[in-house]
Design an enzyme around this catalytic site. Sequence first.
Site, PDB file in Angstrom:
ATOM      1  CE  LYS A   1      -3.559  -2.663   1.888  1.00  0.00           C
ATOM      2  NZ  LYS A   1      -3.973  -3.364   0.718  1.00  0.00           N
TER       3      LYS A   1
ATOM      4  CE  LYS B   1      -6.858  -0.463  11.830  1.00  0.00           C
ATOM      5  NZ  LYS B   1      -6.198  -1.277  12.847  1.00  0.00           N
TER       6      LYS B   1
ATOM      7  N   GLY C   1     -10.533  -9.156   6.333  1.00  0.00           N
ATOM      8  CA  GLY C   1     -11.660 -10.067   6.204  1.00  0.00           C
ATOM      9  C   GLY C   1     -12.783  -9.507   5.335  1.00  0.00           C
ATOM     10  CB  THR C   2     -15.274 -11.255   3.212  1.00  0.00           C
ATOM     11  OG1 THR C   2     -14.242 -11.915   2.475  1.00  0.00           O
ATOM     12  CG2 THR C   2     -16.413 -10.900   2.274  1.00  0.00           C
TER      13      THR C   2
ATOM     14  CB  THR D   1     -13.412  -5.848   7.931  1.00  0.00           C
ATOM     15  OG1 THR D   1     -13.388  -6.847   8.926  1.00  0.00           O
ATOM     16  CG2 THR D   1     -12.973  -4.532   8.513  1.00  0.00           C
TER      17      THR D   1
ATOM     18  CG  LEU E   1     -20.051   9.315  -4.295  1.00  0.00           C
ATOM     19  CD1 LEU E   1     -20.512  10.424  -5.231  1.00  0.00           C
ATOM     20  CD2 LEU E   1     -20.615   7.980  -4.760  1.00  0.00           C
TER      21      LEU E   1
ATOM     22  CD  GLU F   1      -5.856  -7.229  -3.060  1.00  0.00           C
ATOM     23  OE1 GLU F   1      -6.199  -8.417  -3.194  1.00  0.00           O
ATOM     24  OE2 GLU F   1      -5.459  -6.530  -3.999  1.00  0.00           O
TER      25      GLU F   1
ATOM     26  CB  CYS G   1      -5.757 -14.029   1.907  1.00  0.00           C
ATOM     27  SG  CYS G   1      -4.329 -13.546   0.933  1.00  0.00           S
TER      28      CYS G   1
ATOM     29  CD  GLU H   1     -10.195 -16.301   5.057  1.00  0.00           C
ATOM     30  OE1 GLU H   1     -10.806 -15.413   5.670  1.00  0.00           O
ATOM     31  OE2 GLU H   1      -9.273 -16.083   4.261  1.00  0.00           O
TER      32      GLU H   1
ATOM     33  CE  LYS I   1     -16.787 -16.824  -6.971  1.00  0.00           C
ATOM     34  NZ  LYS I   1     -17.281 -18.202  -7.007  1.00  0.00           N
TER      35      LYS I   1
ATOM     36  N   GLY J   1     -12.791  -9.837  -3.125  1.00  0.00           N
ATOM     37  CA  GLY J   1     -12.294  -8.466  -3.228  1.00  0.00           C
ATOM     38  C   GLY J   1     -12.681  -7.699  -4.464  1.00  0.00           C
TER      39      GLY J   1
ATOM     40  CD  GLU K   1      -3.227  -3.938  -2.639  1.00  0.00           C
ATOM     41  OE1 GLU K   1      -2.640  -4.943  -2.219  1.00  0.00           O
ATOM     42  OE2 GLU K   1      -3.566  -2.983  -1.915  1.00  0.00           O
TER      43      GLU K   1
HETATM   44  P1  NAD Z   1      -9.860  -7.945   9.820  1.00  0.00           P
HETATM   45  O1  NAD Z   1     -10.821  -7.643   8.732  1.00  0.00           O
HETATM   46  O2  NAD Z   1     -10.400  -8.291  11.151  1.00  0.00           O
HETATM   47  O3  NAD Z   1      -8.884  -6.701  10.059  1.00  0.00           O
HETATM   48  C1  NAD Z   1      -8.086  -6.157   9.031  1.00  0.00           C
HETATM   49  C2  NAD Z   1      -7.765  -4.724   9.381  1.00  0.00           C
HETATM   50  O4  NAD Z   1      -8.966  -3.959   9.353  1.00  0.00           O
HETATM   51  C3  NAD Z   1      -7.167  -4.530  10.771  1.00  0.00           C
HETATM   52  O5  NAD Z   1      -6.200  -3.523  10.745  1.00  0.00           O
HETATM   53  C4  NAD Z   1      -8.391  -4.105  11.582  1.00  0.00           C
HETATM   54  O6  NAD Z   1      -8.053  -3.372  12.742  1.00  0.00           O
HETATM   55  C5  NAD Z   1      -9.118  -3.239  10.567  1.00  0.00           C
HETATM   56  N1  NAD Z   1     -10.548  -3.059  10.825  1.00  0.00           N
HETATM   57  C6  NAD Z   1     -11.388  -3.877  11.507  1.00  0.00           C
HETATM   58  N2  NAD Z   1     -12.633  -3.345  11.538  1.00  0.00           N
HETATM   59  C7  NAD Z   1     -12.582  -2.188  10.836  1.00  0.00           C
HETATM   60  C8  NAD Z   1     -13.543  -1.202  10.494  1.00  0.00           C
HETATM   61  N3  NAD Z   1     -14.820  -1.309  10.881  1.00  0.00           N
HETATM   62  N4  NAD Z   1     -13.159  -0.131   9.773  1.00  0.00           N
HETATM   63  C9  NAD Z   1     -11.883  -0.016   9.341  1.00  0.00           C
HETATM   64  N5  NAD Z   1     -10.913  -0.923   9.651  1.00  0.00           N
HETATM   65  C10 NAD Z   1     -11.266  -2.001  10.387  1.00  0.00           C
HETATM   66  O7  NAD Z   1      -8.892  -9.087   9.281  1.00  0.00           O
HETATM   67  P2  NAD Z   1      -7.714  -9.823  10.053  1.00  0.00           P
HETATM   68  O8  NAD Z   1      -8.292 -10.811  11.011  1.00  0.00           O
HETATM   69  O9  NAD Z   1      -6.738  -8.826  10.569  1.00  0.00           O
HETATM   70  O10 NAD Z   1      -6.983 -10.591   8.854  1.00  0.00           O
HETATM   71  C11 NAD Z   1      -7.420 -11.818   8.370  1.00  0.00           C
HETATM   72  C12 NAD Z   1      -8.251 -11.650   7.117  1.00  0.00           C
HETATM   73  O11 NAD Z   1      -7.510 -10.927   6.133  1.00  0.00           O
HETATM   74  C13 NAD Z   1      -8.587 -12.977   6.460  1.00  0.00           C
HETATM   75  O12 NAD Z   1      -9.927 -12.987   6.056  1.00  0.00           O
HETATM   76  C14 NAD Z   1      -7.680 -13.017   5.245  1.00  0.00           C
HETATM   77  O13 NAD Z   1      -8.146 -13.828   4.206  1.00  0.00           O
HETATM   78  C15 NAD Z   1      -7.613 -11.577   4.871  1.00  0.00           C
HETATM   79  N6  NAD Z   1      -6.423 -11.317   4.043  1.00  0.00           N
HETATM   80  C16 NAD Z   1      -6.598 -11.062   2.702  1.00  0.00           C
HETATM   81  C17 NAD Z   1      -5.491 -10.866   1.886  1.00  0.00           C
HETATM   82  C18 NAD Z   1      -5.641 -10.600   0.404  1.00  0.00           C
HETATM   83  O14 NAD Z   1      -4.694 -10.083  -0.187  1.00  0.00           O
HETATM   84  N7  NAD Z   1      -6.752 -10.933  -0.223  1.00  0.00           N
HETATM   85  C19 NAD Z   1      -4.207 -10.914   2.428  1.00  0.00           C
HETATM   86  C20 NAD Z   1      -4.071 -11.169   3.787  1.00  0.00           C
HETATM   87  C21 NAD Z   1      -5.190 -11.371   4.587  1.00  0.00           C
END
Ligand code: NAD
Length: 496
Positions: free
Chosen positions: A164, A178, A232-233, A235, A247, A253, A287, A388, A458, A461, A465
Amino acid sequence: MDQPTLQHDKLYIGGEWRRGRGAEITSNFPADGSLNAHLPGASLEDVDLAIERAQDAAADPAWRHLLPHERASYLYRIADGIAQSADRISQVQSRDTGKTLTETRALAMSAAGTFRYMAATLETMEDALTPSRGNFLTMSVYEPLGVTAGITPWNSPIASDAQKVAPALAAGNAILLKPSSWSPLVCLELARVIEAAGLPKGLFSTLPGAGSIVGERLVTHPAIRKVSFTGGTETGRDIARKAADKLMPVSLELGGKSPAIVFADADLDVACAGVMFGIFSSTGQSCIAGSRLFVERSIYDAFVAKLVAATKRLHVGHPFEAATQVAPLIRPKHRDEVEGHVKRARDDGGVILTGGERPAGVDYAGGTYYLPTIIAGLDNTASLCRDEVFGPVLAVLPFDDEADLIRQCNDNSYGLACGIYTGDFPKAWRVARAIDTGTVWINTYKQFSISTPFGGTKDSGLGREKGRDGIRAWMAQKSLYCDLSQAPHPWAKKSL
Ligand code: NAD
């Protein structure tokens, strides 16, 4: 191995090291539960201060109008700084997440590579002279968005942070990062490197803290012009809804439930190694983990027996031991969740072929270890094949033919990755094109290159990137029309 000094009691906000004014974050070493650090997290005031400083820094012509090769030089310096600090970064990240040192060192070097690639790409990016429909010079140019934010998860922080921060800075923006409260330390190492590289103050801040407070403020604040989120999906969906209100472009991801496919004509050693690496490396906290295995029915029994035997030989151990292949999970709470998934699978009629429990013995006492687990006897509709797990748990299923296979693979809400093992390249090509997913590996798994775009379909994401277009995703496109006639517009001529 010497324990690194984890003196992290300040955050990097607006170009200064300050004590966070938010709730305290605790980092523990997953291998034995020992304390790494108590870190005061960011408060809403800290976020607002970081945004204010970032607005000034992003608008400063000294940054906004810096020539691409000059901006690139900061990124090259950051890349060098990460590479030089790779051992320290790796140790801090292993303490914070429990990942093996081998893996965290690779992640640090990958982060350095990301900055270097984005710098090189930036130096070669061109704006377009577009075909004119009149006596004009018409151009399409790309400009910085302004102040942006990156929100990252705990599983591979330094690499996802770099994914990022590097393109955001290359594009000429400011970025506020963050990280997850479960892995708050390594982003501070990144901040040290960025500060040492001389990046103008205010362009980068790091704001560890609760997602529902710090993350939410970043997403909803009117000054933030883009959020790139990995996590996570659910979030991601929440962030997308809030972004829709203002907007704002988002890149998401998200999670996965990726299939690995073994055809009868595959090299079975290659397939077995790839399947194990795909699900059990990073202790399944990935992921892209290949967590649903489809094996052609004619070799199902023999291949599964081979896989189970090899899985039993994997070395589950301390993250600092060179021999370790499977390290602890990040936290006791997360292990409880993994155990919950396995219990549900058992209740659904799943048969545990190996694992399904914590390892016994003094070496594992106090750590959040869980054995690599293979479960058979479930149908593709079972919760283990839908949800997952984000842990070392593999569901194995047979398939009969290509049509049956493709239907089962695509019958899932996620679309992040897929692995295909076969000796028949045309078949691999056919199946790869039929699977609804962002990435397909053929006779390998979990290989990455910063030059190749990454993202999901789906529930996995939105957006991509990496790659040459990775920088464009952090820019606003502008059209320019320049009149070459130097004459008044004919429509108004008579009135002059
Ligand atoms: P998470 O969604 O709980 O948290 C991710 C980030 O979002 C953290 O920094 C968290 O503090 C922040 N967050 C949580 N709630 C928020 C909100 N309401 N507003 C803004 N930010 C918020 O995920 P996690 O448990 O930290 O990570 C695991 C997940 O990440 C798994 O689902 C995994 O598949 C996914 N992941 C995806 C990829 C990808 O590239 N597709 C890569 C790594 C992990």
